[in-house]
Design a protein around this motif. Sequence first.
Motif, PDB file in Angstrom:
ATOM      1  N   GLY A   1       0.776  -1.226   0.000  1.00  0.00           N
ATOM      2  CA  GLY A   1       0.000   0.000   0.000  1.00  0.00           C
ATOM      3  C   GLY A   1       0.806   1.275   0.000  1.00  0.00           C
ATOM      4  N   ASN A   2       2.069   1.218   0.470  1.00  0.00           N
ATOM      5  CA  ASN A   2       2.898   2.427   0.549  1.00  0.00           C
ATOM      6  C   ASN A   2       3.749   2.650  -0.688  1.00  0.00           C
ATOM      7  OD1 ASN A   2       4.554   0.237   0.969  1.00  0.00           O
ATOM      8  ND2 ASN A   2       5.826   1.251   2.500  1.00  0.00           N
ATOM      9  N   VAL A   3       3.518   1.872  -1.744  1.00  0.00           N
ATOM     10  CA  VAL A   3       4.304   1.970  -2.975  1.00  0.00           C
ATOM     11  C   VAL A   3       3.521   2.745  -4.028  1.00  0.00           C
ATOM     12  CG1 VAL A   3       5.352   0.656  -4.865  1.00  0.00           C
ATOM     13  CG2 VAL A   3       5.578  -0.154  -2.509  1.00  0.00           C
ATOM     14  N   THR A   4       4.156   3.728  -4.662  1.00  0.00           N
ATOM     15  CA  THR A   4       3.500   4.506  -5.705  1.00  0.00           C
ATOM     16  C   THR A   4       3.420   3.701  -6.995  1.00  0.00           C
ATOM     17  OG1 THR A   4       5.545   5.487  -6.555  1.00  0.00           O
ATOM     18  CG2 THR A   4       4.474   6.603  -4.707  1.00  0.00           C
ATOM     19  N   LEU A   5       2.608   4.197  -7.937  1.00  0.00           N
ATOM     20  CA  LEU A   5       2.450   3.522  -9.217  1.00  0.00           C
ATOM     21  C   LEU A   5       3.787   3.438  -9.955  1.00  0.00           C
ATOM     22  CD1 LEU A   5       0.833   2.256 -11.507  1.00  0.00           C
ATOM     23  CD2 LEU A   5       0.213   4.570 -12.266  1.00  0.00           C
ATOM     24  N   GLU A   6       4.543   4.542  -9.988  1.00  0.00           N
ATOM     25  CA  GLU A   6       5.813   4.537 -10.705  1.00  0.00           C
ATOM     26  C   GLU A   6       6.813   3.570 -10.073  1.00  0.00           C
ATOM     27  OE1 GLU A   6       6.551   5.893 -13.620  1.00  0.00           O
ATOM     28  OE2 GLU A   6       4.431   6.432 -13.656  1.00  0.00           O
ATOM     29  N   GLU A   7       6.839   3.529  -8.756  1.00  0.00           N
ATOM     30  CA  GLU A   7       7.727   2.582  -8.075  1.00  0.00           C
ATOM     31  C   GLU A   7       7.319   1.141  -8.383  1.00  0.00           C
ATOM     32  OE1 GLU A   7       9.217   4.440  -3.945  1.00  0.00           O
ATOM     33  OE2 GLU A   7       7.059   4.454  -4.168  1.00  0.00           O
ATOM     34  N   ALA A   8       6.016   0.889  -8.406  1.00  0.00           N
ATOM     35  CA  ALA A   8       5.523  -0.456  -8.695  1.00  0.00           C
ATOM     36  C   ALA A   8       5.874  -0.878 -10.121  1.00  0.00           C
ATOM     37  CB  ALA A   8       4.015  -0.521  -8.476  1.00  0.00           C
ATOM     38  N   LYS A   9       5.732   0.056 -11.071  1.00  0.00           N
ATOM     39  CA  LYS A   9       6.077  -0.246 -12.463  1.00  0.00           C
ATOM     40  C   LYS A   9       7.557  -0.564 -12.595  1.00  0.00           C
ATOM     41  CE  LYS A   9       4.346   2.386 -15.703  1.00  0.00           C
ATOM     42  NZ  LYS A   9       3.922   3.597 -16.438  1.00  0.00           N
ATOM     43  N   ARG A  10       8.395   0.179 -11.904  1.00  0.00           N
ATOM     44  CA  ARG A  10       9.841  -0.061 -11.963  1.00  0.00           C
ATOM     45  C   ARG A  10      10.195  -1.416 -11.362  1.00  0.00           C
ATOM     46  NH1 ARG A  10      13.639   4.388  -9.474  1.00  0.00           N
ATOM     47  NH2 ARG A  10      13.822   5.082 -11.620  1.00  0.00           N
ATOM     48  N   THR A  11       9.593  -1.745 -10.219  1.00  0.00           N
ATOM     49  CA  THR A  11       9.855  -3.032  -9.581  1.00  0.00           C
ATOM     50  C   THR A  11       9.430  -4.181 -10.486  1.00  0.00           C
ATOM     51  OG1 THR A  11       9.554  -2.082  -7.377  1.00  0.00           O
ATOM     52  CG2 THR A  11       9.358  -4.472  -7.583  1.00  0.00           C
ATOM     53  N   ALA A  12       8.240  -4.071 -11.058  1.00  0.00           N
ATOM     54  CA  ALA A  12       7.744  -5.123 -11.946  1.00  0.00           C
ATOM     55  C   ALA A  12       8.661  -5.296 -13.148  1.00  0.00           C
ATOM     56  CB  ALA A  12       6.320  -4.791 -12.401  1.00  0.00           C
ATOM     57  N   LEU A  13       9.125  -4.181 -13.720  1.00  0.00           N
ATOM     58  CA  LEU A  13       9.988  -4.244 -14.894  1.00  0.00           C
ATOM     59  C   LEU A  13      11.317  -4.920 -14.577  1.00  0.00           C
ATOM     60  CD1 LEU A  13      10.551  -3.508 -17.830  1.00  0.00           C
ATOM     61  CD2 LEU A  13      11.345  -1.267 -17.054  1.00  0.00           C
ATOM     62  N   GLU A  14      11.930  -4.565 -13.455  1.00  0.00           N
ATOM     63  CA  GLU A  14      13.215  -5.171 -13.096  1.00  0.00           C
ATOM     64  C   GLU A  14      13.070  -6.672 -12.860  1.00  0.00           C
ATOM     65  OE1 GLU A  14      16.296  -3.801 -13.191  1.00  0.00           O
ATOM     66  OE2 GLU A  14      15.101  -2.285 -14.189  1.00  0.00           O
ATOM     67  N   ARG A  15      11.971  -7.073 -12.243  1.00  0.00           N
ATOM     68  CA  ARG A  15      11.770  -8.498 -11.983  1.00  0.00           C
ATOM     69  C   ARG A  15      11.464  -9.257 -13.272  1.00  0.00           C
ATOM     70  NH1 ARG A  15       8.572  -8.425  -6.140  1.00  0.00           N
ATOM     71  NH2 ARG A  15      10.222  -7.304  -5.031  1.00  0.00           N
TER      72      ARG A  15
END
Length: 293
Positions: free
Chosen positions: A37-51
């Motif tokens: 819940g404390n993760v922004t959309l941009e942070e989530a997109k970056r995490t998903a992309l790296e994984r």
Amino acid sequence: MNYSRIILMVGFCLFTLCLQAQKTKKVHGEYVYHAPGNVTLEEAKRTALERAKIQALADAFGTLVSQKNSTIIRNKDGESSSDFLSLGGSEVKGEWLKTIGEPQYDISYADGMLVVQVSVSGQAREIVSSRIDLDVKVLRNGTEPKYESNEFREGDDLYLYFKSPVDGYLSVYLLDETTMQVYSLLPYRNSGEGSVKITHDVLYVFFSTEEANENKAGVDEYVMTCEDQLEQSTVFILFSKNDIAKAFTSSSDGVLPRNLSYGKFNEWLVDNRINDKDLQVKEIYLIIKKNEE
């Protein structure tokens, strides 16, 4: 005996071996990330992309890797599975060289949780030699390892802690994701070189006049700025046993470092990674927040 023929044949063999060592492969990866819940959309997109990139490398090169931060990738009968306990880097038995096209995202919500699904293709190669164990830390408002952080506030000082077990060459760039401009942080602005020569087992703290190993007058010091409430940047750490060519940057206004567009930087970086199998690239993601009034 025809010596010219022998020299020609030897040269051809060496050229062939070089091409084989640098052979690249197209890879593809997908990942679904359920963001806290404390993760922004941009942070989530970056995490998903790296994984997704890590998954693609595991699928392509069929390896078992356990990363330092408990990221585990298993491969069995050509099928890979991932167990991510935290976001890892790219220290798998493959190296991502270039993203082909644009990553495709699907954003949704499930049970009130942000879900990011991403699909990405790229150019990669297998890592056939062991990686050098570099000790790299981005520091905030202090020059000791305890100040390591990837979260900054406007006005914070930026330092880089670096140590290598082998001699080599170091370059550092920073991508401002708001402007998509890449700034050359190291070597310093007064240097005409493309990289800084590193001596093995020597501790370096860059961007600090007090901690400079030599030529304190030539040190550039950096303070983080932030126009919006939250901005993101990426620090690129480049290290090789070989000298690193200088990127073609434009002159700054005397305040900001020399810079170039992200597109030009990415082309330059891909060429260097393909031509220098010893080049290691570490990306460190930073979040910069505006001070609360």
